[in-house]
Design a protein around this motif. Sequence first.
Motif, PDB file in Angstrom:
ATOM      1  N   MET A 108     -80.544  25.824 -77.264  1.00  0.00           N
ATOM      2  CA  MET A 108     -80.865  24.424 -77.068  1.00  0.00           C
ATOM      3  C   MET A 108     -79.592  23.627 -76.882  1.00  0.00           C
ATOM      4  O   MET A 108     -78.614  23.839 -77.585  1.00  0.00           O
ATOM      5  CB  MET A 108     -81.604  23.861 -78.288  1.00  0.00           C
ATOM      6  N   SER A 109     -79.598  22.714 -75.942  1.00  0.00           N
ATOM      7  CA  SER A 109     -78.464  21.807 -75.778  1.00  0.00           C
ATOM      8  C   SER A 109     -78.768  20.527 -76.551  1.00  0.00           C
ATOM      9  O   SER A 109     -79.914  20.178 -76.776  1.00  0.00           O
ATOM     10  CB  SER A 109     -78.214  21.513 -74.304  1.00  0.00           C
ATOM     11  N   HIS A 110     -77.707  19.837 -76.962  1.00  0.00           N
ATOM     12  CA  HIS A 110     -77.855  18.673 -77.827  1.00  0.00           C
ATOM     13  C   HIS A 110     -77.073  17.510 -77.236  1.00  0.00           C
ATOM     14  O   HIS A 110     -75.961  17.674 -76.759  1.00  0.00           O
ATOM     15  CB  HIS A 110     -77.316  19.033 -79.223  1.00  0.00           C
ATOM     16  N   SER A 111     -77.657  16.318 -77.274  1.00  0.00           N
ATOM     17  CA  SER A 111     -76.943  15.112 -76.858  1.00  0.00           C
ATOM     18  C   SER A 111     -77.298  13.968 -77.796  1.00  0.00           C
ATOM     19  O   SER A 111     -78.377  13.935 -78.362  1.00  0.00           O
ATOM     20  CB  SER A 111     -77.294  14.737 -75.418  1.00  0.00           C
ATOM     21  N   GLN A 129     -85.356  26.834 -71.811  1.00  0.00           N
ATOM     22  CA  GLN A 129     -86.530  27.411 -71.150  1.00  0.00           C
ATOM     23  C   GLN A 129     -87.232  26.325 -70.329  1.00  0.00           C
ATOM     24  O   GLN A 129     -87.457  25.221 -70.813  1.00  0.00           O
ATOM     25  CB  GLN A 129     -87.497  27.993 -72.178  1.00  0.00           C
ATOM     26  N   THR A 130     -87.581  26.672 -69.106  1.00  0.00           N
ATOM     27  CA  THR A 130     -88.278  25.702 -68.266  1.00  0.00           C
ATOM     28  C   THR A 130     -89.684  25.463 -68.808  1.00  0.00           C
ATOM     29  O   THR A 130     -90.349  26.382 -69.281  1.00  0.00           O
ATOM     30  CB  THR A 130     -88.372  26.197 -66.804  1.00  0.00           C
ATOM     31  N   GLY A 131     -90.083  24.216 -68.769  1.00  0.00           N
ATOM     32  CA  GLY A 131     -91.409  23.848 -69.239  1.00  0.00           C
ATOM     33  C   GLY A 131     -91.482  23.571 -70.729  1.00  0.00           C
ATOM     34  O   GLY A 131     -92.473  23.029 -71.212  1.00  0.00           O
TER      35      GLY A 131
END
Length: 161
Positions: A1-4, A106-108
């Motif tokens: 997971m990317s985080h911003s 993951q897409t979706g």
Amino acid sequence: MSHSTCLSLKDSNSFPIPGLAADILHMRVKEGSKIRNLLRFATARMQEEGEERKGALLRQVIFTGSGRGVTKTITCVEILKRKVGGLHQVSKLYYKTASDVWESPQTGASSVSMQRTIPSICILLSKDPLDPQEPGYQPPETPGVTNEDAKRQRVLLGSIK
């Protein structure tokens, strides 16, 4: 997971201190800011006595910091007060809202969002007198006399009467 992380305020130029000039010097203190660089700039600007900048003398500076930058903000203010001297102060604590978003690779897949509050501080220093009734007001320090010494002197003088 990317985080911003996204910080949001109602107005990024609004301060919790009323009646500020539009062209006030704003020193944004961050966790990675170098104190000596901030102070070199602010001290030079506050000590430009008699020199005009765009037709007006610099009479006030405001320091803001949030999160881990709060202690560094306070340190800068305390050092500047000793260097320049005779400065009135108003301090305000408040919170900023931060939105943290984690996006799945993951897409979706849906992203996860979380709101958090970050403690922040806003400190106004002024060569001109400020409203002593304003919450957070501190008068200029008397050279050679600490606030504790001044309080003791008032108590002693009050008990002599």
